[in-house]
Design a protein around this motif. Structure first.
Motif, PDB file in Angstrom:
ATOM      1  N   UNK B  25       0.666  -1.217  -0.096  1.00  0.00           N
ATOM      2  CA  UNK B  25      -0.038  -0.057   0.082  1.00  0.00           C
ATOM      3  C   UNK B  25       0.904   1.237   0.088  1.00  0.00           C
ATOM      4  N   UNK B  43       3.881  -1.884  -9.825  1.00  0.00           N
ATOM      5  CA  UNK B  43       2.338  -2.026  -9.231  1.00  0.00           C
ATOM      6  C   UNK B  43       2.387  -3.469  -8.592  1.00  0.00           C
ATOM      7  N   UNK B  44       1.854  -3.361  -7.219  1.00  0.00           N
ATOM      8  CA  UNK B  44       1.548  -4.715  -6.513  1.00  0.00           C
ATOM      9  C   UNK B  44       2.782  -5.686  -6.235  1.00  0.00           C
ATOM     10  N   UNK B  70       4.843  -3.378 -14.810  1.00  0.00           N
ATOM     11  CA  UNK B  70       3.912  -2.441 -15.172  1.00  0.00           C
ATOM     12  C   UNK B  70       4.012  -1.350 -13.990  1.00  0.00           C
ATOM     13  N   UNK B  73      -0.102   1.595 -10.193  1.00  0.00           N
ATOM     14  CA  UNK B  73      -1.330   2.001 -10.695  1.00  0.00           C
ATOM     15  C   UNK B  73      -1.768   3.557 -10.477  1.00  0.00           C
ATOM     16  N   UNK B  74      -0.889   4.198  -9.470  1.00  0.00           N
ATOM     17  CA  UNK B  74      -1.080   5.593  -8.993  1.00  0.00           C
ATOM     18  C   UNK B  74       0.088   6.358  -9.997  1.00  0.00           C
ATOM     19  N   UNK B 104      -9.842  10.304   5.498  1.00  0.00           N
ATOM     20  CA  UNK B 104     -11.067   9.554   5.766  1.00  0.00           C
ATOM     21  C   UNK B 104     -12.148  10.518   6.428  1.00  0.00           C
ATOM     22  N   UNK B 132     -18.335  11.658  -8.953  1.00  0.00           N
ATOM     23  CA  UNK B 132     -18.555  10.277  -9.543  1.00  0.00           C
ATOM     24  C   UNK B 132     -18.183  10.257 -11.187  1.00  0.00           C
ATOM     25  N   UNK B 135     -14.382  10.072 -11.028  1.00  0.00           N
ATOM     26  CA  UNK B 135     -13.830   8.682 -10.553  1.00  0.00           C
ATOM     27  C   UNK B 135     -14.088   7.660 -11.677  1.00  0.00           C
ATOM     28  N   UNK B 136     -15.226   7.888 -12.514  1.00  0.00           N
ATOM     29  CA  UNK B 136     -15.472   6.848 -13.379  1.00  0.00           C
ATOM     30  C   UNK B 136     -14.916   7.130 -14.635  1.00  0.00           C
ATOM     31  N   UNK B 137     -14.142   8.315 -14.796  1.00  0.00           N
ATOM     32  CA  UNK B 137     -13.362   8.683 -15.919  1.00  0.00           C
ATOM     33  C   UNK B 137     -11.706   8.214 -15.707  1.00  0.00           C
ATOM     34  N   UNK B 139      -9.604   8.012 -13.387  1.00  0.00           N
ATOM     35  CA  UNK B 139      -9.416   8.157 -11.968  1.00  0.00           C
ATOM     36  C   UNK B 139      -8.133   8.587 -11.279  1.00  0.00           C
ATOM     37  N   UNK B 140      -7.248   7.997 -11.781  1.00  0.00           N
ATOM     38  CA  UNK B 140      -5.777   8.541 -11.109  1.00  0.00           C
ATOM     39  C   UNK B 140      -5.350   9.678 -11.665  1.00  0.00           C
ATOM     40  N   UNK B 168     -11.376  10.723   1.616  1.00  0.00           N
ATOM     41  CA  UNK B 168     -11.627   9.048   1.524  1.00  0.00           C
ATOM     42  C   UNK B 168     -10.709   8.309   0.858  1.00  0.00           C
ATOM     43  N   UNK B 169      -9.450   8.987   0.966  1.00  0.00           N
ATOM     44  CA  UNK B 169      -8.172   8.306   0.287  1.00  0.00           C
ATOM     45  C   UNK B 169      -7.062   8.092   1.410  1.00  0.00           C
TER      46      UNK B 169
ATOM     47  N   UNK D 112     -14.967   3.937   5.069  1.00  0.00           N
ATOM     48  CA  UNK D 112     -14.490   5.353   5.234  1.00  0.00           C
ATOM     49  C   UNK D 112     -13.887   5.648   4.012  1.00  0.00           C
ATOM     50  N   UNK D 113     -13.025   4.707   3.348  1.00  0.00           N
ATOM     51  CA  UNK D 113     -12.055   5.165   2.274  1.00  0.00           C
ATOM     52  C   UNK D 113     -11.520   4.049   1.343  1.00  0.00           C
ATOM     53  N   UNK D 114     -10.502   4.129   0.545  1.00  0.00           N
ATOM     54  CA  UNK D 114     -10.178   3.486  -0.582  1.00  0.00           C
ATOM     55  C   UNK D 114      -9.750   1.971   0.107  1.00  0.00           C
ATOM     56  N   UNK D 227      -4.619  -3.783 -11.101  1.00  0.00           N
ATOM     57  CA  UNK D 227      -3.544  -3.361 -10.206  1.00  0.00           C
ATOM     58  C   UNK D 227      -2.762  -4.699 -10.137  1.00  0.00           C
ATOM     59  N   UNK D 228      -1.493  -4.438 -10.054  1.00  0.00           N
ATOM     60  CA  UNK D 228      -0.422  -5.546  -9.833  1.00  0.00           C
ATOM     61  C   UNK D 228       0.109  -6.027 -11.210  1.00  0.00           C
ATOM     62  N   UNK D 229       0.725  -7.021 -11.270  1.00  0.00           N
ATOM     63  CA  UNK D 229       1.482  -7.628 -12.722  1.00  0.00           C
ATOM     64  C   UNK D 229       0.954  -8.515 -13.596  1.00  0.00           C
TER      65      UNK D 229
END
Lengths: 230, 230, 230, 230
Positions: B25, B43-44, B70, B73-74, B104, B132, B135-137, B139-140, B168-169, D112-114, D227-229
């Motif tokens: 994280x 990522x990950x 890869x 994701x951020x 939060x 929204x 978020x749906x577009x 996002x990052x 919230x993040x 409350x959050x992601x 997310x991830x590889x």
């Protein structure tokens, strides 16, 4: 000053070991009353690179008399305390989390139990915030003067009150030498944490009475002490 | 980019060491302004298996130009910040517990003391939640744009405000390089914790005044800084 | 008493290992009912210098019968408990943070869940504060008497209630031997922490019912126990 | 079953390593759907003495088919979950401090959050307390049935809700295998901690919206995950 440098170095290294500092947010000093000089941590030097020979020697006029590093930026605060109170032999300043939170809240720590009474003869005082003039002037010196003002106004003997808070800033502790000052910094953090939790559990919690304070303080201090092996 | 990969790798490895991440994280990046490319964590990938050569190189058009993994994701969030603010050299994102709790809660972190003023020239801002549509577009990318919107609207210079929250993040911090960005992530977590405790101790706690903020910030920053050895 | 000294030494060393003591703020004892003597930690000796041979042997008249150190200053408290309750084989006193906070708040710890019911047959009792006369008299002995007064008044069998709090002071736990008493000290600290958080999350939280308490307590205790391998 | 025993052993050992258990307060199981048998920790065996060969094999009729130890006293709870939900491959039960505190408070954990949305498709449910009849009857089996009752009544798919709480007791988590179930137990503890702090900081904190939940959950789950590889 070789031994004092070593002692002050060791006392400084206790701070990260005991979890009282993040990065370089703390400093310890110790004084040799005979020569009228004290030894203090250099400013902004990381604890994992700190060496005994980096310690800086400062006299009671505030002049650096030995060492190639610049002393802690808080040196003038230590200086005022040493000048005012001849029985203080070591001083610690940290931004330890629980004690700093009380300082930021601008509150004394009430004496809720025997843990605190073993070391402090009452609440831990929180000195007032500095005025803008005091901040814009000799800030670090004035931080020391504000602590002294508080102790004097409340007739607190520093031997019975081995530490206090400065509002919006954090804790200072002291003792007969640097090691004891660090010990008291650890104690202050513990009692700050427990007093926080005490109030959350019972907003009407009542501080311990004078008889209990005296009993515990004098179990450990003075000629009738009976705690420990001496 | 070999040295930058190594530096960004080391900065990433500080996150678990400092207790700022659970599992994967979090991520750190660092930029080479000369080539216009930045290096970021894949990522990950678990921190205990991460290697310097796993770092991914991305250019300021958002294209991967080197690396077999890869990227985080951020990555588009980092990209927006690098494009907008040429003086940012490193960026960190975590879900560290205290800072994320403020995010939060959707609240700025008030500046209650000198610990925060040593790094931040005021409160730590909390950017609004995304709509929204955002978020749906993308996002990052939109997460980055919402942070920039907040900084610009509040006239916050990122050099004076080296981190913020997204509602919230969680927290994002930055600095002149990846290492300093991590340093600021550690600082943010500490001040988030102390501000929480300050408010619990005193719901009427008052933020520190402007004089104290200026004093402490400029002790450490700018041409008149006198903290440290330089 | 060689084996008992070794056992009590090991039980003492568990306290810092389990995070229950700061410096010397705790002590463990264990009794040999055959000889009517108990072994206890020496007063104020640092845990990192403690050795099995430093343990002090005290008889049920309170006389030191073996050992060159002075016994814990809390010895008279242990003595009263051993004299009153022949089935207690080991006793622990600490200033562990969460349990001490409840003691400072002067509150019983309500039984909010199965974790507590696995060990305690109801709330953890908090004994009253001592009167000034009790403090100024035989303080440590009176601390023991106040605990006994509380247990008797509330008809609490110490085998069903392996620990309690003393107001403005801290926790005491016991068990069939020193090791079990330490185990119960760890348990008490955990349940004190969780009960604190339970109340913060829900000020109207309701203690568990009697059926759940009985189910969990007797899963682990008595002839119908079915937890574990025996 | 040799590999499964090894996997379940390793998953069990993660619990103390991750700080989720005190003493023996937790257990992990994993199932082999082919043979219809699951492997579970033996009851009350200390983690520092646990060995892979101590794991117990139980079939879906609840009979021990291999192993010399008695299985976890919570085995009938695991059994009910495995019987009802064929896609669950591993189950964890602990008394981890933050999650248990929510269980004792008898409350769902709001999203409350992601951080939470990356794993849970909404709040973490808290199942009702058992009735006295359920407690006095087949207690551990009924604990499983009460969880299933809650999931079904709220139309919660266990693949979208990889854990929940039982009132006055503690958390259960699951996953595609034992390792993933432990991962989710760590996640649950983290989000329980942050949700607690969120509410303390802002009693009016508002849960995240559906768009954010979907965005984050599907970043990590399902065919469009990025997310991830993999």
């Amino acid at each position: 000053m070789g031994q004092l440098k070593e002692d002050v170095y060791r006392a400084n290294m206790e701070l990260p070991k005991r979890g009282l500092v993040t990065y370089t947010w703390g400093n310890v000093s110790g004084i040799d009353r005979g020569s009228g000089c004290f030894v203090i941590k250099p400013s902004g030097v990381s604890y994992d690179r700190l060496r005994p020979e980096d310690m800086v020697v400062v006299n009671l006029q505030g002049e650096c008399v030995e060492g190639s590093c610049r002393p802690s930026s808080d040196t003038p605060t230590h200086l005022e305390l040493y000048r005012k109170y001849p029985r203080i032999g070591g001083i610690v300043h940290t931004h330890s989390s629980w004690a700093t939170s009380w300082a930021q809240a601008g509150r004394d720590i009430p004496l809720y139990g025997t843990t605190q009474a073993d070391y402090f003869f009452g609440p831990v005082a929180c000195a007032r915030e500095l005025t803008d003039e005091e901040i814009d002037g000799e800030y670090e010196k004035n931080t020391g003067l504000v602590m002294i003002e508080c102790l004097e106004a409340r007739k607190m003997n520093p031997e019975y009150h081995p530490g206090m808070l400065v509002k919006n800033h954090g804790p200072f502790t002291w003792g007969k030498d640097a090691a004891e000052a660090v010990h008291n910094a650890v104690v202050l953090e513990e009692i700050a944490k427990m007093a926080f939790r005490t109030e959350q559990l019972n907003p009407e919690a009542v501080p311990a009475g004078q008889a209990l304070i005296q009993k515990h303080f004098y179990r450990k201090h003075g000629e009738n002490a009976y705690y420990g092996q001496n």
